[in-house]
Every structure is written in C-alpha cells, then in structure tokens.
Design a protein around this motif. Structure first.
Motif, PDB file in Angstrom:
ATOM      1  N   GLY A 129       0.784  -1.227   0.000  1.00  8.14           N
ATOM      2  CA  GLY A 129       0.000   0.000   0.000  1.00  8.14           C
ATOM      3  C   GLY A 129       0.816   1.277   0.000  1.00  8.14           C
ATOM      4  N   ALA A 130       2.076   1.206   0.353  1.00  7.25           N
ATOM      5  CA  ALA A 130       2.911   2.406   0.483  1.00  7.25           C
ATOM      6  C   ALA A 130       3.480   2.836  -0.869  1.00  7.25           C
ATOM      7  CB  ALA A 130       4.025   2.172   1.497  1.00  7.25           C
ATOM      8  N   VAL A 131       2.593   3.106  -1.833  1.00  4.31           N
ATOM      9  CA  VAL A 131       3.041   3.551  -3.151  1.00  4.31           C
ATOM     10  C   VAL A 131       3.609   4.959  -3.054  1.00  4.31           C
ATOM     11  CG1 VAL A 131       1.429   2.061  -4.404  1.00  4.31           C
ATOM     12  CG2 VAL A 131       0.731   4.384  -3.793  1.00  4.31           C
ATOM     13  N   SER A 132       4.443   5.300  -3.996  1.00  4.93           N
ATOM     14  CA  SER A 132       5.048   6.632  -4.010  1.00  4.93           C
ATOM     15  C   SER A 132       4.056   7.668  -4.538  1.00  4.93           C
ATOM     16  CB  SER A 132       6.298   6.635  -4.897  1.00  4.93           C
ATOM     17  OG  SER A 132       5.915   6.491  -6.259  1.00  4.93           O
ATOM     18  N   LEU A 136       1.103   6.999  -7.445  1.00  4.68           N
ATOM     19  CA  LEU A 136      -0.290   7.396  -7.258  1.00  4.68           C
ATOM     20  C   LEU A 136      -0.703   8.413  -8.327  1.00  4.68           C
ATOM     21  CD1 LEU A 136      -2.908   7.214  -5.603  1.00  4.68           C
ATOM     22  CD2 LEU A 136      -1.962   9.003  -4.116  1.00  4.68           C
ATOM     23  N   ALA A 137       0.169   9.360  -8.601  1.00  2.00           N
ATOM     24  CA  ALA A 137      -0.130  10.373  -9.621  1.00  2.00           C
ATOM     25  C   ALA A 137      -0.276   9.742 -11.002  1.00  2.00           C
ATOM     26  CB  ALA A 137       0.962  11.445  -9.636  1.00  2.00           C
ATOM     27  N   ALA A 138       0.558   8.753 -11.314  1.00  2.00           N
ATOM     28  CA  ALA A 138       0.467   8.078 -12.612  1.00  2.00           C
ATOM     29  C   ALA A 138      -0.868   7.341 -12.739  1.00  2.00           C
ATOM     30  CB  ALA A 138       1.631   7.104 -12.786  1.00  2.00           C
ATOM     31  N   PHE A 139      -1.336   6.742 -11.663  1.00  2.00           N
ATOM     32  CA  PHE A 139      -2.622   6.050 -11.672  1.00  2.00           C
ATOM     33  C   PHE A 139      -3.760   7.047 -11.904  1.00  2.00           C
ATOM     34  CE2 PHE A 139      -6.208   4.145  -9.154  1.00  2.00           C
ATOM     35  CZ  PHE A 139      -6.492   3.109 -10.036  1.00  2.00           C
ATOM     36  N   ASP A 146      -9.813   9.165  -6.102  1.00  2.00           N
ATOM     37  CA  ASP A 146      -9.571   8.637  -4.758  1.00  2.00           C
ATOM     38  C   ASP A 146     -10.449   7.425  -4.447  1.00  2.00           C
ATOM     39  OD1 ASP A 146      -7.740  10.685  -4.423  1.00  2.00           O
ATOM     40  OD2 ASP A 146      -8.971  11.830  -3.014  1.00  2.00           O
ATOM     41  N   GLN A 147     -11.709   7.459  -4.862  1.00  2.00           N
ATOM     42  CA  GLN A 147     -12.584   6.315  -4.618  1.00  2.00           C
ATOM     43  C   GLN A 147     -12.057   5.083  -5.349  1.00  2.00           C
ATOM     44  OE1 GLN A 147     -16.704   6.791  -5.753  1.00  2.00           O
ATOM     45  NE2 GLN A 147     -17.272   4.798  -4.920  1.00  2.00           N
TER      46      GLN A 147
END
Length: 185
Positions: A129-132, A136-139, A146-147
C-alpha cells in the motif's frame, strides 16, 4: 493434491452449508476455493460478502477483473487466474490480448487505462500500500480518482484472501476451470 480439506455441502461445517448450497445452485458446481474456504465459515462469508461489495464498486466489471487477474498472477495463484479468466472471457467478453497480458504480467499495449490499473495493483501488493507520490499520480493521470484507489485496495484485499488460501492449500483447479488455467512450460 490439496493440503487443506475441500468440503462439499455434506462435509462442511454447519455454518458454511447454506452458502455452499447457494454456490452449487448458482454455478452448477462448487469451485474448490469455496470448499477450502468452508473450513472457516467466516472466511467463506468474508469472501462472499466482500465479493458482492467488490463487484459493485466504482470500477467497471472489466476493471474489477483486471485487478483480480493481476493480483492472482502476481501472487502465483493459478486457481484464481483460471476462475477470473473464465469470467473475463465468457461473461465480460474482454479482449484476448488484455487477458493474456494480465495473465502473463506483461504490458497491455491496447488499453492505457487497464495498463495503469494493473501496474498500480502490482505496486500496491509489492509495497503493501505504500506507493510513491509518483505512482499514485500516474494512476490518477489516466482518469482514476480517490474512490477508485480505495476500491483497488479492496479488490487486492479480496484477492489476497483467495490467492493465499489457494496457495497454502494447493487447491486443485476444477475441471470446469481447467481450460482457463495458466499453462506452465
């Protein structure tokens, strides 16, 4: 050969019997995963109840399967790869190139959004879960919000139960799923 008992409705703990009978009625057979989970009626209930929530989250049905197949392949669960490939193939009519890329953990060249979803799913698993910030921005850059992030986390949680139960139990793949199982050379 399975290392955990694969229950039938006749051998299952009393609290699991009704759930198993419902699976038999709905599918025409009982996937061995259900028989394994029946060893713990609460694990079976968790699987089924969270599965219902997962199938009605903010992701499309196809995206739910992207998460499930990605997690199964990444966690080395051939049983779940087979089951979810069958769903993706028969029920959702997902493109074969997408399914093969998910199963083999290779790039999905034909769908940027699915590729980002699969990549994010693997990052969540690998990093617990500790993505950078960049990951997260790329996703989110391909249109997720967020949902969606939390619904992917829910899908990974569900997959973790199934993948780990099958891996520890060495669950045999049912004949009804065998055609969709990964072929190992």
């Amino acid at each position: 050969m399975a290392r955990l008992t694969v229950h039938t409705p006749d051998t299952a703990p009393e609290k699991a019997k009704e759930r198993m009978q419902a699976v038999q009625k709905a599918n025409g057979f009982i996937p061995n995963l259900i028989g394994v989970l029946a060893n713990s009626p609460n694990a079976l209930a968790f699987y089924q109840e969270v599965g219902k929530m997962n199938s009605s989250n903010s992701l499309t049905a196809e995206e739910v399967e992207v998460v499930q197949i990605t997690a199964a392949a990444h966690n080395g669960c051939d049983f779940c790869v087979a089951g979810h490939t069958k769903i993706g193939t028969l029920r959702l009519k997902m493109p074969n190139d997408v399914l093969e890329a998910l199963r083999n953990r290779t790039n999905i060249d034909s769908n940027e959004k699915y590729q980002a979803l699969a990549q994010f799913t693997m990052q969540l698993i690998d990093k617990r879960g500790a993505v950078s910030d960049e990951e997260l921005a790329a996703f989110k850059a391909v249109g997720y919000n967020d949902q969606n992030v939390l619904d992917v986390v829910m899908g990974v949680a569900l997959a973790t139960l199934c993948n780990y139960a099958n891996n520890v139990g060495k669950t045999d793949i049912n004949p009804e799923l065998a055609d969709y199982a990964p072929k190992h050379g």
